[in-house]
Enzyme design. Structure first.
Site, PDB file in Angstrom:
ATOM      1  N   ASN A 141       0.856  -1.183   0.000  1.00 38.07           N
ATOM      2  CA  ASN A 141       0.000   0.000   0.000  1.00 38.07           C
ATOM      3  C   ASN A 141       0.897   1.239   0.000  1.00 38.07           C
ATOM      4  O   ASN A 141       1.503   1.559   1.017  1.00 38.07           O
ATOM      5  CB  ASN A 141      -0.893  -0.038   1.256  1.00 38.07           C
ATOM      6  CG  ASN A 141      -1.737   1.221   1.411  1.00 38.07           C
ATOM      7  OD1 ASN A 141      -1.833   2.035   0.497  1.00 38.07           O
ATOM      8  ND2 ASN A 141      -2.345   1.383   2.577  1.00 38.07           N
ATOM      9  N   TRP A 142       0.972   1.900  -1.148  1.00 38.22           N
ATOM     10  CA  TRP A 142       1.867   3.063  -1.256  1.00 38.22           C
ATOM     11  C   TRP A 142       1.290   4.288  -0.548  1.00 38.22           C
ATOM     12  O   TRP A 142       1.960   5.309  -0.450  1.00 38.22           O
ATOM     13  CB  TRP A 142       2.110   3.397  -2.727  1.00 38.22           C
ATOM     14  CG  TRP A 142       2.948   2.404  -3.479  1.00 38.22           C
ATOM     15  CD1 TRP A 142       3.478   1.228  -3.007  1.00 38.22           C
ATOM     16  CD2 TRP A 142       3.384   2.506  -4.851  1.00 38.22           C
ATOM     17  NE1 TRP A 142       4.199   0.603  -3.993  1.00 38.22           N
ATOM     18  CE2 TRP A 142       4.162   1.359  -5.144  1.00 38.22           C
ATOM     19  CE3 TRP A 142       3.183   3.446  -5.865  1.00 38.22           C
ATOM     20  CZ2 TRP A 142       4.740   1.137  -6.401  1.00 38.22           C
ATOM     21  CZ3 TRP A 142       3.754   3.221  -7.114  1.00 38.22           C
ATOM     22  CH2 TRP A 142       4.529   2.085  -7.366  1.00 38.22           C
ATOM     23  N   LYS A 143       0.032   4.225  -0.154  1.00 41.41           N
ATOM     24  CA  LYS A 143      -0.644   5.377   0.461  1.00 41.41           C
ATOM     25  C   LYS A 143      -0.487   6.610  -0.449  1.00 41.41           C
ATOM     26  O   LYS A 143      -0.543   6.463  -1.664  1.00 41.41           O
ATOM     27  CB  LYS A 143      -0.108   5.619   1.865  1.00 41.41           C
ATOM     28  CG  LYS A 143      -0.092   4.332   2.702  1.00 41.41           C
ATOM     29  CD  LYS A 143       0.133   4.581   4.137  1.00 41.41           C
ATOM     30  CE  LYS A 143       0.251   3.258   4.859  1.00 41.41           C
ATOM     31  NZ  LYS A 143       0.213   3.400   6.293  1.00 41.41           N
ATOM     32  N   HIS A 193      -9.398   0.726   5.330  1.00 45.88           N
ATOM     33  CA  HIS A 193      -8.079   0.944   5.938  1.00 45.88           C
ATOM     34  C   HIS A 193      -8.248   1.887   7.135  1.00 45.88           C
ATOM     35  O   HIS A 193      -9.067   2.809   7.093  1.00 45.88           O
ATOM     36  CB  HIS A 193      -7.114   1.538   4.901  1.00 45.88           C
ATOM     37  CG  HIS A 193      -5.705   1.569   5.392  1.00 45.88           C
ATOM     38  ND1 HIS A 193      -5.237   2.548   6.237  1.00 45.88           N
ATOM     39  CD2 HIS A 193      -4.668   0.719   5.177  1.00 45.88           C
ATOM     40  CE1 HIS A 193      -3.956   2.297   6.515  1.00 45.88           C
ATOM     41  NE2 HIS A 193      -3.593   1.189   5.885  1.00 45.88           N
ATOM     42  N   SER A 201       3.822  -2.615  10.308  1.00 41.59           N
ATOM     43  CA  SER A 201       5.282  -2.628  10.498  1.00 41.59           C
ATOM     44  C   SER A 201       5.917  -3.953  10.111  1.00 41.59           C
ATOM     45  O   SER A 201       6.817  -4.446  10.799  1.00 41.59           O
ATOM     46  CB  SER A 201       5.628  -2.238  11.947  1.00 41.59           C
ATOM     47  OG  SER A 201       5.175  -0.932  12.226  1.00 41.59           O
ATOM     48  N   GLY A 258       2.807  -1.262   4.269  1.00 44.54           N
ATOM     49  CA  GLY A 258       2.850   0.162   3.955  1.00 44.54           C
ATOM     50  C   GLY A 258       4.280   0.609   3.683  1.00 44.54           C
ATOM     51  O   GLY A 258       4.805   0.465   2.592  1.00 44.54           O
ATOM     52  N   GLY A 259       4.937   1.110   4.725  1.00 42.30           N
ATOM     53  CA  GLY A 259       6.273   1.724   4.598  1.00 42.30           C
ATOM     54  C   GLY A 259       7.255   0.888   3.791  1.00 42.30           C
ATOM     55  O   GLY A 259       7.948   1.422   2.911  1.00 42.30           O
TER      56      GLY A 259
HETATM   57  C1  PEP Z   1      -0.652  -0.089   6.265  1.00 42.46           C
HETATM   58  O1  PEP Z   1      -0.768   1.119   6.178  1.00 42.46           O
HETATM   59  O2  PEP Z   1      -1.544  -0.834   5.824  1.00 42.46           O
HETATM   60  C2  PEP Z   1       0.544  -0.629   6.905  1.00 42.46           C
HETATM   61  C3  PEP Z   1       0.538  -1.875   7.262  1.00 42.46           C
HETATM   62  O3  PEP Z   1       1.597   0.235   7.090  1.00 42.46           O
HETATM   63  P1  PEP Z   1       3.066  -0.128   7.661  1.00 42.46           P
HETATM   64  O4  PEP Z   1       3.536  -1.378   6.971  1.00 42.46           O
HETATM   65  O5  PEP Z   1       3.908   1.065   7.305  1.00 42.46           O
HETATM   66  O6  PEP Z   1       2.927  -0.327   9.137  1.00 42.46           O
END
Ligand code: PEP
Length: 260
Positions: free
Chosen positions: A11-13, A99, A215, A236-237
């Site tokens: 998920n690039w957001k 989300h 994370s 995400g990140g």
């Molecule tokens: C997300 O936004 O769905 C997510 C899991 O972010 P991250 O991996 O950065 O915690």
């Protein structure tokens, strides 16, 4: 029970800042994943304006395209919204729904339910995000996750269950570097499967994939798969770092094949 083919979704957001940078991120990601045929299913969810260019860069859909959200109506006077027919026309095959960042922006369980109904009708996959804001010693977070799931999947026909993916994403773990322990993830996975089995019967468990998000990094991916027993990740990140994202995909692939 045989586990599902792993599914890894990035998920690039609201990243990266420009189309040029999105193109580079996509091509670097593709290069790091490599040319070897993988069983693991991969998708990325870029911001809406970049989707059609990402489709052009991946005509084979080896990296599938996901959308970060959708609006349940299909056409009309809905300023600022994006519909399923629009998403399908640019190659989207799965949609992230509910989300926590959309819920925090005011999205309600009722809207999420309507989005899911529309997604199921359209034939694409719904990646439904659920998760508690905080963990308490009394275990109330189980009730929160259960209520979110029951509201989201009420009245889904059993025949459509293959289109359903549940992503357990504890809000406190998203973007914080504090992931849930593999044991806690396993406990939650079993709990989610019990809800699915209650509603649709035990054989439904085979059809619905349960992902973990929060994370995820290459250093915790193996334990989350092996002990947590999830069917993949929503990331995400780390999906903005091609080497890290590809490393997680390769860990999932080895795990899926039993070679790790
Ligand atoms: C997300 O936004 O769905 C997510 C899991 O972010 P991250 O991996 O950065 O915690």
């Amino acid at each position: 029970m045989k586990s599902h083919i792993p599914l890894i979704v990035g998920n690039w957001k609201m990243n990266p800042a420009t189309l040029g940078k999105a193109r580079k991120l996509f091509l670097d990601t593709r290069k790091e994943i490599g040319r070897k045929k993988l069983e693991t299913q991969i998708a990325v969810a870029p911001p809406f304006p970049f989707l059609s260019e990402m489709q052009r860069l991946s005509p084979s859909q080896r990296i599938g395209l996901a959308a970060q959200d959708v609006f349940f109506e299909s056409i009309g006077a809905h300023t600022g919204e994006v519909s399923l027919p629009m998403l399908k026309s640019v190659g989207v095959s799965s949609v992230i729904v509910g989300h926590s960042e959309r819920r925090a922006a005011g999205e309600t369980d009722e809207e999420i339910y309507k989005d899911i109904q529309a997604i199921f009708k359209s034939g694409v996959t719904a990646i439904v995000c659920v998760g508690e804001k905080a963990r308490d010693a009394q275990g109330n977070y189980f009730g929160i996750v259960e209520a979110q799931i029951r509201s989201a999947i009420r009245s889904i026909p059993k025949t459509k269950l293959k289109q359903l993916v549940i992503a357990y994403e504890p809000v406190w773990a998203i973007g914080t570097g504090n992931h849930a322990t593999a044991e806690d993830v396993h406990e939650m996975k079993l709990f989610i499967q019990k809800i699915i089995a209650d509603q649709f019967g035990r054989d439904a468990i085979k059809k619905v994939r349960v992902l973990y998000g929060g994370s995820v990094k290459k250093k915790n991916a193996h334990a989350l798969l092996a002990v947590g027993q999830v069917d993949g990740f929503l990331i995400g990140g780390a999906s903005l770092k091609p080497k890290e994202f590809a490393a997680i995909i390769h860990i999932a692939e080895s795990h899926g094949k039993g070679t790790l």
